[in-house]
Design an enzyme around this catalytic site. Structure first.
Site, PDB file in Angstrom:
ATOM      1  N   GLY A 245       0.814  -1.212   0.000  1.00  0.00           N
ATOM      2  CA  GLY A 245       0.000   0.000   0.000  1.00  0.00           C
ATOM      3  C   GLY A 245       0.848   1.263   0.000  1.00  0.00           C
ATOM      4  N   PHE A 246       2.004   1.212   0.645  1.00  0.00           N
ATOM      5  CA  PHE A 246       2.939   2.355   0.716  1.00  0.00           C
ATOM      6  C   PHE A 246       2.314   3.592   1.346  1.00  0.00           C
ATOM      7  CE2 PHE A 246       4.336  -0.036  -3.171  1.00  0.00           C
ATOM      8  CZ  PHE A 246       5.457  -0.606  -2.600  1.00  0.00           C
ATOM      9  N   THR A 474       4.533  -7.252   4.813  1.00  0.00           N
ATOM     10  CA  THR A 474       5.914  -7.081   5.253  1.00  0.00           C
ATOM     11  C   THR A 474       6.359  -8.100   6.289  1.00  0.00           C
ATOM     12  OG1 THR A 474       5.010  -5.504   6.806  1.00  0.00           O
ATOM     13  CG2 THR A 474       5.946  -4.619   4.791  1.00  0.00           C
ATOM     14  N   ARG A 638      16.468  -3.203  17.702  1.00  0.00           N
ATOM     15  CA  ARG A 638      16.620  -4.658  17.544  1.00  0.00           C
ATOM     16  C   ARG A 638      15.800  -5.122  16.347  1.00  0.00           C
ATOM     17  NH1 ARG A 638      16.266  -9.221  21.274  1.00  0.00           N
ATOM     18  NH2 ARG A 638      17.562  -8.015  22.680  1.00  0.00           N
ATOM     19  N   ILE A 639      16.391  -5.975  15.527  1.00  0.00           N
ATOM     20  CA  ILE A 639      15.685  -6.512  14.372  1.00  0.00           C
ATOM     21  C   ILE A 639      15.052  -7.847  14.764  1.00  0.00           C
ATOM     22  CG2 ILE A 639      15.928  -7.337  11.991  1.00  0.00           C
ATOM     23  CD1 ILE A 639      16.222  -4.228  12.447  1.00  0.00           C
ATOM     24  N   THR A 644      12.748 -10.556   6.669  1.00  0.00           N
ATOM     25  CA  THR A 644      11.695  -9.614   6.276  1.00  0.00           C
ATOM     26  C   THR A 644      12.200  -8.171   6.402  1.00  0.00           C
ATOM     27  OG1 THR A 644      10.745  -9.734   8.497  1.00  0.00           O
ATOM     28  CG2 THR A 644       9.783 -11.165   6.833  1.00  0.00           C
ATOM     29  N   GLN A 648      12.403  -5.444   3.413  1.00  0.00           N
ATOM     30  CA  GLN A 648      11.785  -4.120   3.528  1.00  0.00           C
ATOM     31  C   GLN A 648      12.739  -3.048   3.040  1.00  0.00           C
ATOM     32  OE1 GLN A 648       8.995  -2.766   4.034  1.00  0.00           O
ATOM     33  NE2 GLN A 648       8.336  -2.840   6.143  1.00  0.00           N
ATOM     34  N   GLU A 715       9.955   2.430   6.661  1.00  0.00           N
ATOM     35  CA  GLU A 715      10.105   3.637   5.858  1.00  0.00           C
ATOM     36  C   GLU A 715      11.534   4.153   5.750  1.00  0.00           C
ATOM     37  OE1 GLU A 715       6.710   4.780   8.213  1.00  0.00           O
ATOM     38  OE2 GLU A 715       5.953   5.919   6.503  1.00  0.00           O
TER      39      GLU A 715
END
Ligand code: MOS
Length: 752
Positions: A245-246, A474, A638-639, A644, A648, A715
């Protein structure tokens, strides 16, 4: 406790240490559903007695409907109704909770504000019949010349608004030994997610079910209840899968209300799918911006003054500000700063957030100006950034909870090979092509909001987690499963995640890079609550090996209940305990507040940061420009899932290539028509346009973000890409492009 770079000690809430599941590069759990075509997107719902709706779009961008003749359309086979201003019945503006995309409900009056505005809706038994009927509606207009000018120097709807101010920029700029005063422009860009907008609306005589492609099912519900004038309890919004959708799907657009109104009128399910063409008029875009930047600095490159005066276009029906000054007040240390904004009305559809709204075009201006300042100073652009770095948010006068921008620069420069850069224009070559190397800083806000979630541990050895948020594509489904697995030790393959339904407990929008940070604490709380229920069952059930023990002495790991001071292997599988207790499941709920409710967080400024390094290849012989290499380093806390998260950011880099070199929505000045309203003429990057991409995460937990210290990263990857590209283009060609996108014709004056 952790120490930040300036040696301040920050109290941390991070309680979860390293784990084999958190941070793992796990494939999406919904991947097989998507690759096998099993996942149902909004327009995939086919219901008994369903009919089709096709909007009629205005062919002028300014004026009024003089007459609208539906007689011929209504006589066509299969046509059930043609709705328009005269017969739609009441649709309402929203005045309460929730955010709509357009202030005005569809068909409110007969005034035309932009090209493509819906003027009627044809509904028929088949899609083809509805299309034929829509084409047969005769509309006559009193047209006036629209204003879609891309020059935003004219009339303002209000005086410029001060967004941020400190010190004295008049004196700071005029007294500065080195000055830069340039204006940068970014074009209107249209969201082009793979899945187009669609609504399947079902009215059962009392309640609506709306199958949507929505980035926020809870908000969609709140808005549609008001627009349709029904109680919230009488609407259910479902968005199980979303083809991205952005930002274009954050807030409801008029087609949803039209489909619902048609369904109520006919008492039949109605499917309304937008064409790619309609996507260019009716469902938002990133507005055009024009930004004057004034920078004053010492000869040593210390910023003395920073001014940003920006304007963006907006629609006649709304006042949408593109917050271009988002990052300007805190990215660098500068005593004198002034940011102003202003809106300019144009005959265009209403703008809406697009990935990194405000900050992304804002950073194009700020980071371009920094690159130009470095060139004036004959200084390495990276060195200029380092000299002006700050660990204090000078606007809020608060330290950052976690800012590791300098490490991003260091890691990125090393990976990219920045030290081998020779600064002279056109001085670097690979074979026949000239190389340009550019860099820029990236920044985006880090937030989390309130959330509720539920977790159920079932006696068949599986678990179930749910929340009224959605997965835009995502990896939100996967992140839920990872957290439940982390808390319980139940393998991800045995965890079912249910999202995308407004009847679940309220969850966040998939927007603003906040969803992951928002849902994590709620899932943790729900999982821990479920474990507590399980332990209570374990100590109460006769026949349970834990009968009579205190729950305080027990814990759950590896999917087993065991004594805290012993290993999981010594315990019993949780499903066996539930079976012994003859209990079907143990469940728990979690409810967590947002950053605003966390008093510790009030003392800190929370943002993500990053560094972008870009290489372009310029072939002057055939005037060919491409981005060949991108190195991106992100300080995003932290990832949670390396795969994913990397997807992104890599996707954002590709989108940045689009922003830098390809994308712009062109409105025909004669009639306001977005003339490149299709995939042949609106150019988005393909695989062939994509550079070699290297994404690195610093993976440093943010102490203000809760249990795991994770920030969202949806983003930030786009921030800084476009200015790094134009800096690289300058380095290769000597041409400074201040208006995006870079076009080959801009480079015909190249010095090399
Ligand atoms: Mo994003 S523009 O918050 O979907």
């Amino acid at each position: 406790m952790v120490e930040n770079m300036s040696g301040q000690t920050i109290k941390t809430e991070i309680t979860a240490g390293p784990s084999k599941i958190i941070g793992a590069a796990l494939p999406r759990i919904d991947g097989p559903l998507k690759t096998t075509g099993t996942a149902k997107y909004a327009s995939d719902y086919h219901l008994p007695r369903m009919v089709y709706a096709v909007p009629v779009c205005s062919t002028i961008a300014n004026g009024k409907i003089r007459s609208l003749d539906t007689a011929a359309a209504e006589k066509l086979p299969g046509v059930l109704v043609v709705l328009h201003h005269g017969n739609i019945g009441p649709l309402f503006r929203i005045a309460g909770h929730g955010r709509n995309s357009e202030d005005r409900p569809p068909f409110e009056d007969e005034v035309i504000y932009y090209w493509g505005q819906y003027v009627a809706l044809a509904v028929a038994e088949t899609f083809e019949q509805a299309q034929a009927a829509a084409a047969a509606v005769r509309v006559q207009y009193d047209a006036e010349k629209p204003n879609v000018s891309t020059v935003l120097n004219d009339e303002l709807s209000a005086a410029p608004n001060t967004e941020s101010k400190r010190g004295d920029t008049e004196a700071g700029f005029s007294g500065a030994p080195v000055q830069l005063d340039e204006t940068y422009s970014t074009p209107a860009e249209t969201h082009n997610p793979m899945e187009m907008h669609a609504t399947v609306a079902v009215w059962d005589g009392k309640k609506f079910t709306l199958y949507e492609s929505s980035q926020g099912v809870m908000n969609h519900l709140a808005v549609m209840a008001q627009v349709l004038g029904v109680p919230k309890e009488n609407i259910q919004v479902i968005s199980k899968f979303i083809g991205s959708g952005f930002g274009g799907k954050l807030f409801p657009w008029p087609h949803s209300a039209l489909a619902a109104a048609a369904s109520r009128r006919l008492n039949r399910p109605v499917k309304l799918t937008l064409s790619r063409k309609m996507m260019f008029s009716n469902v938002g875009h990133r507005p055009r911006t024009q930004q004057r930047m004034r920078l004053g600095a010492t000869q040593e490159g210390k910023l003395l003054s920073l001014q940003q005066d920006y304007r963006n276009h907006t629609s006649l029906t709304d006042s949408i500000k593109e917050n271009c000054g988002e990052a300007t007040p805190f990215l660098y240390s500068v005593a004198n700063l002034h940011v102003t904004s202003a809106l300019v009305k144009r005959n265009v559809g209403t703008p809406t957030p697009m990935r990194g709204p405000g900050a992304v075009p804002g950073l194009f201006a700020l980071e371009s100006a920094m690159d130009e300042l470095a060139i004036k100073l004959k200084m390495d652009p990276l060195e200029l950034r380092l000299r002006n770095d700050t660990l204090i948010d000078e606007e809020k006068n608060k330290p950052f909870s976690s800012r590791h921008l300098k490490e991003c620069y260091a890691v990125g420069a090393e990976k990219f090979g920045w030290s081998r850069r020779t600064p002279a224009v056109g001085s670097m070559r690979r074979g026949d092509v000239i190389l340009g190397w550019g860099m820029a800083a990236a920044s985006w806000g880090a937030g989390r909001s309130g959330c509720e979630a539920s977790v159920t541990l079932k006696s068949d050895g599986t678990a179930y987690a749910s929340c009224g948020t959605q997965d835009i594509g995502t990896g939100t489904y996967t992140v839920f499963a990872q957290v439940v697995s982390d808390r319980t030790g139940i393998p991800v393959s045995k965890i079912e995640v249910v999202l995308g339904d407004s009847s679940l407990k309220p969850g966040p929008i998939s927007g603003g890079s906040t969803a992951t940070a928002t849902v994590l604490p709620a899932i943790v709380a729900a999982a821990d609550d479920a474990i507590q229920s399980l332990l209570t069952i374990a100590v109460k059930a006769k026949g349970s090996p834990f009968f009579g023990k205190s729950t305080e002495t027990l814990t759950m790991s590896d999917g087993r209940i065991h004594a805290k001071d012993q290993t999981a292997a010594s315990g019993v599988a949780y499903e066996d305990v539930l079976k012994m207790a003859k209990v079907g499941y143990a469940s728990g709920d979690g409810k967590t507040g947002g950053l605003g409710t966390d008093t510790k967080a009030h003392d800190y400024s929370t943002h993500s940061f990053g560094a972008q390094f870009v290489e372009v290849e310029w072939d002057p012989g055939i005037a060919k420009l491409r981005v060949s290499r991108a190195v991106c380093v992100i300080d995003g806390g932290r990832i949670i899932n390396m795969k994913t998260a990397t997807n992104q950011v890599a996707g954002a880099i590709v989108m940045g290539v689009g922003m830098g070199l390809l994308e712009q929505t062109v409105y025909d000045p004669r009639n306001g028509h977005p003339i490149n309203d299709n995939f042949a003429d609106y150019i988005v990057p393909t695989s062939a346009d994509s550079p070699e991409i290297d994404v690195t995460f610093l993976d440093i937990p943010d102490p203000m973000m809760g249990v795991y210290g994770a920030r969202g990263i949806g983003e930030i990857g786009l921030a800084g890409v476009a200015p790094a590209i134009t800096a690289a283009v300058y380095h290769a060609t000597g041409v400074r492009v201040r208006e995006l996108p870079v076009r080959v014709e801009d480079l015909l004056t190249a010095r090399v």
